[in-house]
Design an enzyme around this catalytic site. Structure first.
Site, PDB file in Angstrom:
ATOM      1  N   GLY A 128      -4.006  -4.098   5.862  1.00 25.22           N
ATOM      2  CA  GLY A 128      -3.056  -3.666   7.113  1.00 25.22           C
ATOM      3  C   GLY A 128      -3.283  -2.505   7.745  1.00 25.22           C
ATOM      4  O   GLY A 128      -4.019  -1.646   7.199  1.00 25.22           O
TER       5      GLY A 128
ATOM      6  N   GLU B 227     -11.092   0.947  -3.250  1.00 28.00           N
ATOM      7  CA  GLU B 227     -11.405   0.828  -1.810  1.00 28.00           C
ATOM      8  C   GLU B 227     -12.284   1.605  -1.176  1.00 28.00           C
ATOM      9  O   GLU B 227     -11.532   2.846  -1.441  1.00 28.00           O
ATOM     10  CB  GLU B 227     -10.208  -0.131  -1.276  1.00 28.00           C
ATOM     11  CG  GLU B 227     -10.369  -0.278   0.398  1.00 28.00           C
ATOM     12  CD  GLU B 227      -9.060  -0.736   0.928  1.00 28.00           C
ATOM     13  OE1 GLU B 227      -7.952  -0.872   0.064  1.00 28.00           O
ATOM     14  OE2 GLU B 227      -8.957  -0.916   1.967  1.00 28.00           O
TER      15      GLU B 227
ATOM     16  N   LYS C 147      -9.907  -6.688   8.044  1.00 22.24           N
ATOM     17  CA  LYS C 147      -9.069  -6.553   8.979  1.00 22.24           C
ATOM     18  C   LYS C 147      -9.220  -7.082  10.311  1.00 22.24           C
ATOM     19  O   LYS C 147     -10.473  -6.895  10.577  1.00 22.24           O
ATOM     20  CB  LYS C 147      -8.698  -5.038   8.959  1.00 22.24           C
ATOM     21  CG  LYS C 147      -8.311  -4.159   7.904  1.00 22.24           C
ATOM     22  CD  LYS C 147      -7.983  -2.674   8.066  1.00 22.24           C
ATOM     23  CE  LYS C 147      -7.311  -2.142   6.722  1.00 22.24           C
ATOM     24  NZ  LYS C 147      -7.466  -0.705   6.587  1.00 22.24           N
TER      25      LYS C 147
ATOM     26  N   SER D 201       0.864  -1.077   0.203  1.00 20.43           N
ATOM     27  CA  SER D 201      -0.009   0.101  -0.051  1.00 20.43           C
ATOM     28  C   SER D 201       0.953   1.153   0.051  1.00 20.43           C
ATOM     29  O   SER D 201       1.562   1.495   0.878  1.00 20.43           O
ATOM     30  CB  SER D 201      -0.837   0.117   1.198  1.00 20.43           C
ATOM     31  OG  SER D 201      -1.499   1.234   1.177  1.00 20.43           O
TER      32      SER D 201
ATOM     33  N   ASP E   3     -14.043  -1.453   3.146  1.00 18.73           N
ATOM     34  CA  ASP E   3     -12.771  -1.680   4.344  1.00 18.73           C
ATOM     35  C   ASP E   3     -13.366  -0.970   5.394  1.00 18.73           C
ATOM     36  O   ASP E   3     -14.118  -2.051   6.235  1.00 18.73           O
ATOM     37  CB  ASP E   3     -11.769  -0.581   3.701  1.00 18.73           C
ATOM     38  CG  ASP E   3     -10.550  -0.672   5.052  1.00 18.73           C
ATOM     39  OD1 ASP E   3     -10.757  -1.071   6.308  1.00 18.73           O
ATOM     40  OD2 ASP E   3      -9.665  -0.155   4.554  1.00 18.73           O
TER      41      ASP E   3
ATOM     42  N   LYS F 143      -1.185  -0.987  -4.106  1.00 17.69           N
ATOM     43  CA  LYS F 143      -2.394   0.032  -4.144  1.00 17.69           C
ATOM     44  C   LYS F 143      -2.008   1.326  -3.673  1.00 17.69           C
ATOM     45  O   LYS F 143      -1.114   1.689  -3.036  1.00 17.69           O
ATOM     46  CB  LYS F 143      -2.973  -0.692  -2.678  1.00 17.69           C
ATOM     47  CG  LYS F 143      -3.871   0.064  -2.045  1.00 17.69           C
ATOM     48  CD  LYS F 143      -4.575  -0.594  -0.822  1.00 17.69           C
ATOM     49  CE  LYS F 143      -4.885   0.145   0.551  1.00 17.69           C
ATOM     50  NZ  LYS F 143      -5.475  -0.418   1.667  1.00 17.69           N
TER      51      LYS F 143
ATOM     52  N   ASP G 248      -7.297   3.232  -3.060  1.00 13.47           N
ATOM     53  CA  ASP G 248      -7.916   3.118  -1.810  1.00 13.47           C
ATOM     54  C   ASP G 248      -8.231   4.773  -1.345  1.00 13.47           C
ATOM     55  O   ASP G 248      -7.251   5.589  -1.273  1.00 13.47           O
ATOM     56  CB  ASP G 248      -7.142   2.626  -0.922  1.00 13.47           C
ATOM     57  CG  ASP G 248      -7.795   2.405   0.402  1.00 13.47           C
ATOM     58  OD1 ASP G 248      -9.039   2.860   0.749  1.00 13.47           O
ATOM     59  OD2 ASP G 248      -7.175   2.184   1.708  1.00 13.47           O
TER      60      ASP G 248
ATOM     61  N   LYS H 195      -3.236   5.097  -2.659  1.00 12.99           N
ATOM     62  CA  LYS H 195      -3.921   5.974  -2.013  1.00 12.99           C
ATOM     63  C   LYS H 195      -4.709   6.985  -2.769  1.00 12.99           C
ATOM     64  O   LYS H 195      -3.737   7.623  -3.577  1.00 12.99           O
ATOM     65  CB  LYS H 195      -3.369   6.541  -0.578  1.00 12.99           C
ATOM     66  CG  LYS H 195      -3.306   5.580   0.379  1.00 12.99           C
ATOM     67  CD  LYS H 195      -4.272   4.867   1.030  1.00 12.99           C
ATOM     68  CE  LYS H 195      -4.075   3.971   2.033  1.00 12.99           C
ATOM     69  NZ  LYS H 195      -5.319   3.582   3.017  1.00 12.99           N
TER      70      LYS H 195
HETATM   71  O1  LIG Z   1       0.628  -1.184   4.975  1.00 12.11           O
HETATM   72  C1  LIG Z   1      -0.336  -1.234   5.452  1.00 12.11           C
HETATM   73  O2  LIG Z   1      -0.408  -1.947   6.620  1.00 12.11           O
HETATM   74  C2  LIG Z   1      -1.762  -0.792   5.136  1.00 12.11           C
HETATM   75  C3  LIG Z   1      -1.461   0.369   5.093  1.00 12.11           C
HETATM   76  C4  LIG Z   1      -3.029   1.144   4.611  1.00 12.11           C
HETATM   77  O3  LIG Z   1      -3.166   0.914   3.548  1.00 12.11           O
HETATM   78  C5  LIG Z   1      -3.821   1.572   5.564  1.00 12.11           C
HETATM   79  C6  LIG Z   1      -3.483   1.748   6.820  1.00 12.11           C
HETATM   80  C7  LIG Z   1      -4.219   2.561   7.726  1.00 12.11           C
HETATM   81  C8  LIG Z   1      -5.285   3.063   7.393  1.00 12.11           C
HETATM   82  C9  LIG Z   1      -5.621   3.228   6.174  1.00 12.11           C
HETATM   83  O4  LIG Z   1      -5.248   4.232   5.530  1.00 12.11           O
HETATM   84  C10 LIG Z   1      -5.269   1.999   5.388  1.00 12.11           C
HETATM   85  C11 LIG Z   1      -6.207   1.245   4.565  1.00 12.11           C
HETATM   86  O5  LIG Z   1      -7.496   2.106   4.712  1.00 12.11           O
HETATM   87  O6  LIG Z   1      -6.136   0.102   4.375  1.00 12.11           O
HETATM   88 MG   LIG Z   2      -8.481   0.874   3.292  1.00 13.45          MG
END
Ligand SMILES: O=C(O)CCC(=O)C1=CC=C[C@@H](O)[C@@H]1C(=O)O
Ligand SMILES: [Mg+2]
Length: 368
Positions: free
Chosen positions: A291, A214, A263, A136, A239, A162, A189, A164
Site C-alpha cells: 500500500g 521487508e 505495488k 501496516s 519492496d 506489519k 518492514d 515498521k
Molecule cells: O497502509 C498502507 O497503505 C501501507 C503503508 C506502508 O507500509 C507504506 C507506505 C508508504 C511507504 C512505506 O513506508 C510503506 C511501505 O514501504 O510499504
Molecule cells: Mg515496504
C-alpha cells in the site's frame, strides 16, 4: 478504444494520524487523481501514489504531474488502442517515472473493463470474490501505543500485522510484541534502514517466527539482500528494489528474496504488476499487494489486482477508515473480519464521490 479527454486533479487530504517509517513522518497526503474519458463517454480513474517528498522513491506528485502533462498524456491522447497492455509500449521511450505511468495506465484499465461491463478484477483475470488483508503500523512513540494498535487491529480481524522497524526500534520491540501476541501473523518492514554490516543484528529477528522482513537493505540493492537471505532464516521480501519484471527475475535468480511485494505504482502499472505476479506464480514465489496510503481510487486498484491467484499473503490494503475520516469513493472500502469483498459494478467498482473530491482539490487541469 481512444482517450479523448484527461483531467488531472491535485488533491490534499489529511490522514487521521501521522504515519511514521524509518525515512520520515507525514500526515498530509498530496497526490494526483486522473480522470480519463474515451470516445464513447466511458470514464476511468487512476491515482498517482507518489508522495510529496522523494523519500520512498525518486518520484513526487509534482514530477508525476510534469511527466503526465508533458509526455504521457500527449503520448496517449487520441491514440487508438485495443488493450491496456499497449500503454506501456507507448510510454517505452520514457525511462522510469513508473508512478506517473501507472496513474494513467490504471485509468485505461478501468475504462477497458467498463467497456466490457466487467469488473477490473475480472479484466485482470482475477477469480476471487474476496481478498484477505493485513495492516501496516507505523513507528509509534511508545511500545505500549504499538501494543494497543495491534490489539485493536487484531480484534477488527486483520489477517496479519506489519510493523515498521528502524535501528533502535526493532529487536526489542518485536520481542515484546511476540511475548504479548505469540501467535499472530507478524512481519517487519525496514524501508532500507540497515546495511549488510548489520547482519548479526538482523539475524536476531529469526527467533520471532516472522512471516518475512521487508526491504531491510538499500532501496536499490539486490546483491546484499542475496547475501543476507543466505544467512537469515526469516524470508526476505523486496519492496523498493523491484520496479519491473526484469528486476524480479534478477532478484529471484540471485536469491535476494523469497517473497515479492507488488505495488502497482512502483512497477509502472497493472500490466507489469500482472506479469510479475504470473512470473512469481510459475516459480512458487508468493506475492502480496503493498500500500501507499492511497485514497479510495488507488485502494480500488489494489483490491482488484489482489484477486489474482498468487496473492497468497495478506496485503496492506486496509479499509478506507484506516486513514480517512471520509474517503473519496462510495461505498468506501470496508474490511469485514479481515476480508474485503470485491465490488460487482464494472471497472474499479467504487464510485468517485465528486463532492468530496472537489472539497479536497487544490488544482485541476483538463487536456483534450
Ligand atoms: O497502509 C498502507 O497503505 C501501507 C503503508 C506502508 O507500509 C507504506 C507506505 C508508504 C511507504 C512505506 O513506508 C510503506 C511501505 O514501504 O510499504
Ligand atoms: Mg515496504
Amino acid at each position: 478504444m481512444r482517450l479523448t479527454e484527461v483531467t488531472l486533479r491535485h488533491l490534499k487530504m489529511r490522514m487521521k494520524a501521522p504515519f511514521t517509517t524509518s525515512f520520515g513522518s507525514f500526515q498530509d497526503k498530496e497526490f494526483i487523481l486522473l480522470e480519463a474519458k474515451d470516445e464513447q463517454g466511458n470514464i476511468g480513474w487512476g491515482e498517482s501514489v507518489a508522495f510529496d517528498t522523494p523519500w520512498y522513491n525518486e518520484e513526487t506528485f509534482k514530477t508525476n504531474w510534469h511527466m503526465l502533462e508533458d509526455y504521457l498524456i500527449p503520448a496517449l491522447l487520441n491514440k487508438e488502442i485495443e488493450h491496456p497492455d499497449e500503454v506501456s509500449a507507448l510510454f517505452s521511450a520514457y525511462r522510469k517515472n513508473n508512478m506517473a505511468k501507472s496513474t494513467v495506465e490504471g485509468a485505461v484499465w478501468d475504462i477497458f473493463a467498463k467497456r466490457q461491463g466487467i469488473t477490473l478484477a475480472e479484466a485482470l483475470g482475477g477469480k476471487n470474490d474476496k481478498i484477505e488483508v493485513g495492516i501496516s503500523i507505523g513507528i509509534q512513540e511508545t511500545v505500549e501505543d504499538l501494543m494497543q494498535l495491534i490489539e485493536r487491529y487484531v480484534s477488527e480481524g486483520y489477517k496479519r500485522m506489519k510493523i515498521k522497524i528502524k535501528p533502535g526500534w526493532d529487536v526489542d520491540v518485536i520481542r515484546q510484541v511476540r511475548e504479548r501476541f505469540p501467535n499472530i501473523p507478524l512481519m517487519a518492514d525496514a524501508n532500507s534502514a540497515y546495511r549488510l554490516t548489520d547482519i548479526d543484528h538482523l539475524k536476531q529477528l529469526d527467533e520471532f517466527n516472522l512471516m518475512m522482513i521487508e526491504q531491510p537493505l538499500a532501496s536499490d540493492d539486490i546483491v546484499d539482500h542475496a547475501k543476507l537471505q543466505r544467512e537469515m532464516k526469516t524470508p526476505v521480501c523486496l519492496d523498493e528494489s523491484i520496479h519491473s519484471l526484469e528486476d524480479t527475475r534478477k532478484a529471484l535468480e540471485l536469491g535476494s528474496c523469497k517473497i515479492i511485494n507488488i505495488k502497482i505504482g512502483r512497477v509502472g502499472g497493472l500490466t507489469e504488476a500482472k506479469k510479475i505476479h504470473d512470473y512469481c506464480m510459475e516459480r512458487d514465489i508468493p506475492v502480496w499487494c503493498g500500500g501507499m496510503l492511497e485514497s479510495g481510487i488507488g485502494r480500488a486498484h489494489n483490491v482488484a489486482i489482489t484477486t489474482l491467484d498468487n496473492f497468497i499473503l495478506p496485503g496492506d490494503t486496509a479499509g478506507s477508515s484506516r486513514y480517512w475520516e471520509k474517503d473519496i469513493i462510495t461505498p468506501e472500502v470496508v474490511v469485514n473480519d479481515g476480508y474485503i469483498y470485491i465490488p460487482e459494478e464494472p471497472g474499479i467498482g467504487y464510485k468517485p464521490d465528486m463532492e468530496t473530491i472537489k472539497q479536497f482539490t487544490v488544482n485541476e487541469k483538463r487536456y483534450c
